[in-house]
Write an enzyme that holds these catalytic residues in place. Sequence first.
Site, short mmCIF file in Angstrom:
data_model
loop_
_atom_site.label_atom_id
_atom_site.label_comp_id
_atom_site.label_asym_id
_atom_site.label_seq_id
_atom_site.Cartn_x
_atom_site.Cartn_y
_atom_site.Cartn_z
N SER A 146 -44.89 26.37 39.15
CA SER A 146 -43.96 25.46 38.69
C SER A 146 -44.75 24.79 38.96
CB SER A 146 -43.40 25.35 39.94
OG SER A 146 -42.11 24.82 39.86
N ASP A 222 -33.72 30.03 36.48
CA ASP A 222 -34.12 30.17 37.05
C ASP A 222 -33.92 27.85 36.84
OD1 ASP A 222 -36.45 27.41 37.41
OD2 ASP A 222 -37.64 28.58 36.73
N HIS A 255 -36.97 30.77 39.77
CA HIS A 255 -37.77 30.42 40.25
C HIS A 255 -38.08 30.61 41.52
CE1 HIS A 255 -39.93 26.97 38.99
NE2 HIS A 255 -39.88 26.42 40.46
#
Lengths: 275, 275
Positions: A146, A222, A255
């Site tokens: 991320s 996600d 995620h």
Amino acid sequence: METVSRNRSHAGTQCVYSHESSATGTEMTFAVYVPDHVEGEKLPLLWYLSGLTCTHANVMEKGEYRRAASELGLIIVAPDTSPRGQDVPDDSAWDMGQGAGFYVDATEAPWAKNFGMRRYVEQELPELIAAEFPVDMARQGIFGHSMGGHGALTIALRNPGRYKSVSAFSPIVSPIQCPWGKKALGRYLGLDKAAWRDYDACALIEDGARVADILVDQGTADNFLAEQLKPQLLAEACASADIPLTLNMREGYDHSYYFISTFMDDHLRWHAERL
Amino acid sequence: METVSRNRSHAGTQCVYSHESSATGTEMTFAVYVPDHVEGEKLPLLWYLSGLTCTHANVMEKGEYRRAASELGLIIVAPDTSPRGQDVPDDSAWDMGQGAGFYVDATEAPWAKNFGMRRYVEQELPELIAAEFPVDMARQGIFGHSMGGHGALTIALRNPGRYKSVSAFSPIVSPIQCPWGKKALGRYLGLDKAAWRDYDACALIEDGARVADILVDQGTADNFLAEQLKPQLLAEACASADIPLTLNMREGYDHSYYFISTFMDDHLRWHAERL
């Protein structure tokens, strides 16, 4: 450098250290996993940069990297994501300030004094790791998740030749083009967007930066995919620049570290093949 | 039964559920990992019981069991270690009360009302799991860590034939003979030590209980080894009773999930071979 913890795991040693950082003016904490090895042997070094809200501990506890790192003989270093402490500027939002350093050298008040995460991760910590651990600095790779995927991609692109391999889980590929990035870069770097391009993987590639190849895994479930992560922008930039990109869209994965841990082995093997 | 969370991981689904328990009179939370499987297929069921201070989450986050469970086709259920809540009796010590249920049915005040962890893990939760998940209840195994290793061993010994396999990481093998156990059993069950023998793996074996075989992994650098865990007592009991015990003393490993995760694959394979 002080030892915070030391645990034997998967035929290696998982350690946590703290040290006084000149880049941030604070005490910083990082995790290092060292597989068992022959005395005197120097091992390849793989950097893992974490995402928003994380410390060194999230991937250390949930990343499931030690088994493969031990088999492949990789040292894994996981830095924190920002300076921390009562005297360090912060923001009530979880995507700004402490836990959200975005791997930039901040130039704006009140952030500039402590938020030197670019020089911390690119310069200060590598010097410490080279001095203190059995690493072969000619064989470094970098990856992250991320915001840390953004960090890994941009650091590799800005330092051609230093990292032999780069990959990311669900990276922010273009902070300039997403809400998290616009907010953070605007406040850390100011409103002149020319300064932002050094911290945007897609912009760096457009401006001529190159790496040998890139591996990205991205979950289709996600929650941040469409608004924040936008892997198609990286695919387009890599296609225009002839950078081979392996972009795996993983059906139903989100995620979290439940996703990351699933594909951790693949990423470690990707790096090991190049180191 | 309410879904607390649901994450895709290692070609399977890691879920957390809560439900109202009659055994404890509280809401209880547990984790279930279900590997992908053919529709209609029933999978073997492996119970993991956690140690002092833990919830369902510790092994779920740090146990590194999903990759092997997915490959071997095992459903893993991880219950909490006690009832919890403002209205539930507790103790300021971390080894008594909430987070320290010791898998007993408490008979003493104030614990008796809520601390029915034996009937919760032996009866109530298995009924719920059998009703709600694709499990083959004829193929159950059980394992656990520390206090949960004690739970796994005693539950398997008290229910001959129900569990085809039993193993433990650094188990409390004889609560009657260690400070943690004397404190907890004394307060949950009262001072008549005859009632304690049902909750002591070594005493159960002495009293005639049998299982087919047992696997134990124990770290030599475990701070609790000499005073609390005493695996030699289990070795002696098994030798006297002709129960095959595989006791692996792991040099330099401690009591943490860094140790457990290292040998998790070995335990899952042990169970899979017997299920």
